[in-house]
Scaffold this motif. Structure first.
Motif, PDB file in Angstrom:
ATOM      1  N   ASP A 107       0.970  -1.198   0.212  1.00  0.00           N
ATOM      2  CA  ASP A 107      -0.141  -0.102   0.051  1.00  0.00           C
ATOM      3  C   ASP A 107       0.680   1.212  -0.207  1.00  0.00           C
ATOM      4  OD1 ASP A 107      -2.545   2.061   0.241  1.00  0.00           O
ATOM      5  OD2 ASP A 107      -2.579   1.281   2.167  1.00  0.00           O
TER       6      ASP A 107
ATOM      7  N   ASP B 120       0.624   3.807  -1.711  1.00  0.00           N
ATOM      8  CA  ASP B 120       0.334   5.195  -1.513  1.00  0.00           C
ATOM      9  C   ASP B 120      -0.892   5.452  -0.102  1.00  0.00           C
ATOM     10  OD1 ASP B 120       1.415   6.059  -4.070  1.00  0.00           O
ATOM     11  OD2 ASP B 120      -0.517   4.453  -4.964  1.00  0.00           O
ATOM     12  N   LYS B 121      -0.349   4.313   0.247  1.00  0.00           N
ATOM     13  CA  LYS B 121      -2.001   4.821   1.833  1.00  0.00           C
ATOM     14  C   LYS B 121      -2.865   5.173   1.552  1.00  0.00           C
ATOM     15  CE  LYS B 121       2.632   6.002   4.266  1.00  0.00           C
ATOM     16  NZ  LYS B 121       3.118   5.262   3.952  1.00  0.00           N
ATOM     17  N   GLU B 122      -3.823   3.908   0.998  1.00  0.00           N
ATOM     18  CA  GLU B 122      -4.933   4.256   0.576  1.00  0.00           C
ATOM     19  C   GLU B 122      -5.758   3.184   1.531  1.00  0.00           C
ATOM     20  OE1 GLU B 122      -5.645   4.269  -4.063  1.00  0.00           O
ATOM     21  OE2 GLU B 122      -3.556   2.877  -4.167  1.00  0.00           O
TER      22      GLU B 122
END
Length: 187
Positions: A89, A91-93
């Protein structure tokens, strides 16, 4: 005399059941169908249905990745889990897709299998005792005798000297043994 009745013909042979095969992605990652099924089963225990519907493909909440890994039998340190999360992850979605997870799980699974094989081979040198002490000249002598190899004690000492790290002394520990297997191209 009435004609003899012939027995009915045997039923046609059943069509062979086709064993399912691994998906293209799993094959590309070197997984067999059982390994892929193991990963899929662990994934599905924690799959987020709402997130999957929203994203359009199966997802797990990022916070649950550690649980999925534990369900697969992978116990990772906090540092290693942090690295895995950054890969899965970036993009730290807040979610991880199955395709990305499959790649990481395949690497972990192959590493697990390699560690098991190294341990089994090491145990063979230790006489199958499960003893984690270093391999000694006595262990090498026993193996050479079992294989009916004519090897001198000096040759065995040279093997030990070549294989063991200086911190261990006169024996080959599991780490040294794995290094020898890698240098030999076995791993």
């Amino acid at each position: 005399m009435p004609p003899r009745r012939r027995p009915p013909p045997p039923p046609p042979p059943a069509a062979p059941t086709k064993k399912p095969s691994a998906s293209k992605a799993a094959k590309a990652l070197g997984l067999d169908v059982d390994e892929e099924a193991e990963i899929q089963e662990a994934w599905e225990m924690f799959m987020d249905a709402d997130g999957s519907e929203e994203v359009g493909e199966p997802v797990v909440i990022t916070a649950d990745v550690r649980r999925v890994m534990m369900a697969l039998g992978f116990d990772s340190s906090k540092e290693e889990m942090k690295e895995i999360i950054e890969i899965l992850d970036p993009d730290k979605e807040g979610f991880v897709t199955y395709g990305m997870f499959l790649e990481v799980a395949a690497l972990k699974m192959k590493n697990r299998d390699q560690n098991v094989e190294v341990q089994r081979a090491f145990d063979l040198f230790k006489g199958g005792t499960g003893d984690d002490s270093p391999i000694t000249i006595a262990d090498l002598r026993r193996v050479a005798d079992e294989l009916k190899e004519n090897v001198t004690d000096q040759q065995l000492r040279d093997m030990l000297d070549e294989a063991c790290s200086k911190e261990v002394g006169r024996g080959v520990n599991l780490k040294d043994f794995e290094a020898v297997m890698k240098r030999a191209g076995v791993l």
